[in-house]
Design an enzyme around this catalytic site. Sequence first.
Site, PDB file in Angstrom:
ATOM      1  N   GLU A   1       0.838  -1.196   0.000  1.00 53.47           N
ATOM      2  CA  GLU A   1       0.000   0.000   0.000  1.00 53.47           C
ATOM      3  C   GLU A   1       0.876   1.251   0.000  1.00 53.47           C
ATOM      4  O   GLU A   1       0.551   2.260  -0.625  1.00 53.47           O
ATOM      5  CB  GLU A   1      -0.933  -0.036   1.224  1.00 53.47           C
ATOM      6  CG  GLU A   1      -1.953   1.050   1.187  1.00 53.47           C
ATOM      7  CD  GLU A   1      -3.139   0.807   2.125  1.00 53.47           C
ATOM      8  OE1 GLU A   1      -3.336  -0.339   2.581  1.00 53.47           O
ATOM      9  OE2 GLU A   1      -3.849   1.782   2.382  1.00 53.47           O
TER      10      GLU A   1
ATOM     11  N   GLU B   1     -15.817 -11.339   3.870  1.00 57.15           N
ATOM     12  CA  GLU B   1     -14.713 -11.077   2.935  1.00 57.15           C
ATOM     13  C   GLU B   1     -14.178 -12.368   2.315  1.00 57.15           C
ATOM     14  O   GLU B   1     -13.909 -12.423   1.113  1.00 57.15           O
ATOM     15  CB  GLU B   1     -13.576 -10.342   3.661  1.00 57.15           C
ATOM     16  CG  GLU B   1     -12.384 -10.058   2.752  1.00 57.15           C
ATOM     17  CD  GLU B   1     -11.231  -9.392   3.483  1.00 57.15           C
ATOM     18  OE1 GLU B   1     -10.739  -8.377   2.992  1.00 57.15           O
ATOM     19  OE2 GLU B   1     -10.816  -9.891   4.553  1.00 57.15           O
TER      20      GLU B   1
END
Lengths: 162, 573
Positions: B283, B365
Amino acid sequence: MVCNCTYEESTKYLEPLQEILKNYQTIEKNLVPILQDVQDEYGYLPRDILSEIATYLDLSLSQVFGVVTFYSQFHLKPRGENIIRVCTGTACHVRGGSEVLEQIQEELNIKNGQTTDDLSFTLETVACIGACGLAPVIMINDETYGRMTAEKVLDVLGEYIE
Amino acid sequence: MDKINLTIDNKDIKVPPGTTLLKAAEKAGIDVPSLCYHPDLTIHGACRVCVIENLKDNSLLASCVTPVQNGMELSTRSMKARKARRRNVKLLLANHPNDCLGCDRNGSCELQDITHNLGICREDIEEIQGEVRKVPRDQVGPALKRDPNKCILCGRCVRVCEEVQGVSALQFSNRGFDSIVTTAFDLPQSEINCANCGQCATVCPVGAITEVSEIKNVWEALEDDNLHVVCQTAPSIQATIGEEFGYKAGTVVTGKLIAALDKLGFDRVFSTEFTADLTIMEEGAEFLQRITKNENLPHITSCCPGWVKYAEHNYPELLNHLSSAKSPQQMFSALSKTYYAEKEGLDPEKIYTVSIMPCTAKKFEKEREEINASQSKDTDAVLTTRELARMIKEVGIKFEMLEDKEYDILMGKHTGAGTIFGTTGGVAEAAVRTVKEKLTGEPLNRLDLGFKGINKAEVVINDKIIRVAIVNGLKNAEKILKEVKKGQSNYDFVEIMACPHGCVGGGGQPLPVDEKTKELRGNSLSHTDRQSVVRRSHKNPMIEKLYSEYLKEPNGSKSHQLLHTSYKKRAKN
Ligand code: SF4
Ligand code: SF4
Ligand code: SF4
Ligand code: FES
């Protein structure tokens, strides 16, 4: 989504709704009046339409659903052309109201709260119509029929069956 | 302002005006029983379990809603107050399924505790037993299940979903005896705008909303000799699971947690903190690229699946701001069945991955179609902290007697930066640490972002000001997202966690829980970070090894295949 129609059809379907929404600002307190107008227009409150209303007012569908199910004036399923209301108040009950109700259920093959498949009748019970002197009483649309019996009610229904 | 004087059970009390009688009683050392009241939510005042007697006129007052007045004389324990409380609880039991033995909340149910404390017995219940509701249960999952027949209409879930999450997926519907708390058209929570965060399950005093349990599947896997069962523990678990075994909130029990998992029979015990470090690498690289190119800013974190689902329903136009990096759970599972399988010479098909999570949204998820990178399903099972504690109790492991153990090294080694992923502000802090040091060679002083609501910080990196915001609670996120949508935000990096206080306040954490408990848990994680020898993700030697031997570079092609994902628009209503 329940709806399987094409885009063209679906926008057409939403057109009357858009017209109604034009009259209302996007504030929460307009929810009930919008629901009333929409029900007048569509005859009931379809789920897709409720989703649109919720989004328009920045509410969640669950919030709108909560309001719709709170008021007995709102309906989530299509309603019949003729609304039969059978009084189940004390006077009617004592004088055979429940047999009348049973007879109608049998004749139309629906239960209390349901609508016939051909959408010609919706059957409901009400707590008291206020015509206890005529008990047992039923109403069809705005017409009141008193001193009903299991036999007489068939004749009355006959007037509405095409 | 002048304090208000009153007496409660003959004790003189002084409290500020506006204090409720319930709070004043607390000051007098009395816990008045309550049900619809929750310290973190607005007041509803519906159950009247909290009544106390006003001795001046013998009236009964609902203590959770009534403010103090000068000269009040109250009794929390008069015959009249106790009788009324018993009556009100009995009325709740009159149409309750009273199915304690088969209920997930057996032992942690507030209604059960109150019934017991108030001395209500079987005869009392039989005397008033009325008609019990029979409405369908929602058992579709994959995260949460609901049994509205157990609901006592306290409205706590309705309030948390509206006030804290701004979602309003649950509402009171119908009227009178038919009143229930449900979703629109009773739809399953996975199919509507619900984030699956499980906050409703944490405030529900009874067993009406609970997680879908995967304990059975995990036992089966553990008992299957053909399977190699790998587990990962999310950063927050070490600071919360102790509560299930009598430790004070915020006690960090990492070593015992690992030992317990080892005893349960997991073949490898790893930590999600390892892939939290990896998330920072991926990220961070993505964020660097975005600030260099000045595109898709603010960069918004994507490690919280509750937030991701919320974004897909409510802000589809902002999905390109979300980092494409998978959550640490999913990075971990993908690597377990690729990198780890390769290193250990194992057949990926025979690896079964279990994650111990603070969170019900993680159960959702793992079922996302686009998430799988290995040949099979990346994450096989997700257990909440509560479920794991139950497994440990089932086999009678004496938690407090366990000898501390350490994580298996390959995917267990982690830094303090990975640890603070479990609390609000942690991801932003960890990311900025790495980004700043990579760009300037200078270490970052702590950002020390606060906890509540929206917190902001500015960091200067090579003369450029980087504006960071952290948010927890989806209702708070809404404020920032509206600004971003209008183009009025000047943030560069935004961290969003669905749950108040981040994962330490997650929907799968031990109960009961309130703000104070969450803060203690979060503080412990920050403390653990400060004690860590390595505090920057890029200095994790096992992360360096992973890149040099397998992934090659952050945001490279292998990373993209295994560690990044995409999002999709979902209907708002
Ligand atoms: S899971 Fe979260 S979003 Fe869904 S109903 Fe519960 S509190 Fe609301
Ligand atoms: S589901 Fe639980 S929290 Fe929600 S109203 Fe019912 S009892 Fe209260
Ligand atoms: S904050 Fe943590 S616990 Fe809550 S939904 Fe997000 S990932 Fe799950
Ligand atoms: S706790 Fe006070 S009315 Fe419910």
